[in-house]
Design a protein around this motif. Structure first.
Motif, mmCIF file in Angstrom:
data_model
loop_
_atom_site.group_PDB
_atom_site.id
_atom_site.type_symbol
_atom_site.label_atom_id
_atom_site.label_comp_id
_atom_site.label_asym_id
_atom_site.label_seq_id
_atom_site.Cartn_x
_atom_site.Cartn_y
_atom_site.Cartn_z
ATOM 1 N N TYR A 13 13.979 13.859 5.879
ATOM 2 C CA TYR A 13 12.763 13.485 6.603
ATOM 3 C C TYR A 13 11.961 14.759 6.828
ATOM 4 N N GLU A 36 1.789 14.640 4.774
ATOM 5 C CA GLU A 36 2.106 13.510 5.634
ATOM 6 C C GLU A 36 3.587 13.570 6.001
ATOM 7 N N GLY A 38 7.313 11.737 6.497
ATOM 8 C CA GLY A 38 8.057 10.662 5.838
ATOM 9 C C GLY A 38 9.342 11.195 5.243
ATOM 10 N N ASP A 61 7.966 8.846 1.006
ATOM 11 C CA ASP A 61 7.829 7.491 1.526
ATOM 12 C C ASP A 61 7.290 7.646 2.939
ATOM 13 N N THR A 62 5.999 7.370 3.116
ATOM 14 C CA THR A 62 5.359 7.588 4.417
ATOM 15 C C THR A 62 5.766 6.552 5.452
ATOM 16 N N GLU A 63 6.468 5.508 5.032
ATOM 17 C CA GLU A 63 6.969 4.522 5.989
ATOM 18 C C GLU A 63 8.382 4.870 6.450
ATOM 19 N N GLN A 65 11.369 6.578 8.404
ATOM 20 C CA GLN A 65 11.484 6.950 9.807
ATOM 21 C C GLN A 65 12.413 8.150 9.978
ATOM 22 N N LYS A 86 9.404 -1.859 -1.072
ATOM 23 C CA LYS A 86 8.448 -1.886 0.033
ATOM 24 C C LYS A 86 7.893 -3.292 0.201
ATOM 25 N N GLY A 88 5.182 -3.516 2.569
ATOM 26 C CA GLY A 88 3.816 -3.236 3.032
ATOM 27 C C GLY A 88 2.922 -2.862 1.874
ATOM 28 N N THR A 89 1.708 -2.468 2.199
ATOM 29 C CA THR A 89 0.752 -2.108 1.166
ATOM 30 C C THR A 89 0.746 -0.613 0.884
ATOM 31 N N SER A 90 1.354 0.190 1.744
ATOM 32 C CA SER A 90 1.385 1.637 1.558
ATOM 33 C C SER A 90 2.372 1.996 0.457
ATOM 34 N N GLU A 91 1.994 2.891 -0.416
ATOM 35 C CA GLU A 91 2.861 3.353 -1.494
ATOM 36 C C GLU A 91 3.279 4.785 -1.217
#
Length: 101
Positions: A13, A36, A38, A61-63, A65, A86, A88-91
């Motif tokens: 992370y 960012e 992630g 992977d910005t999602e 944790q 994934k 969600g829409t975030s890649e």
């Protein structure tokens, strides 16, 4: 520029602006930092490899944790072998090499 080394590993992370990769060129050493927070899912280069400026160097992977109780994934945790699935829409984002200095 040539990949001189890695400060992080796949599965770690990272917070925004952390140093992940060190590159060397004929003009000196440069650091590639995260843009960012992630989890680093993969490196697209290997140590000693020559890379073009702007080429993707690693994927975040910005999602992802932050692990509970620590700043980074323990070294004995297996690294992912494929992109996380994934919903969600975030890649995941590919982070380009820094411009030449």
């Amino acid at each position: 520029a040539t990949i001189a080394g890695f400060e992080k590993e796949a599965g770690d992370y990272v917070e925004m602006d952390e140093i992940v990769v060190i590159v060397e060129s004929d003009k000196g050493e440069a650091q590639i930092r995260t843009t960012e927070a992630g989890i680093i899912t993969e490196f697209k280069v290997e140590e000693g490899e020559d890379v073009e400026v702007g080429a993707p160097v690693f994927v975040i992977d910005t999602e992802g944790q932050r692990p509970a109780g620590g700043d980074a994934t323990p070294k004995d945790t297996p690294t992912p072998t494929e992109e996380p699935k994934k919903t969600g829409t975030s890649e995941p984002k590919s982070i380009p090499a820094p411009p030449k200095v």
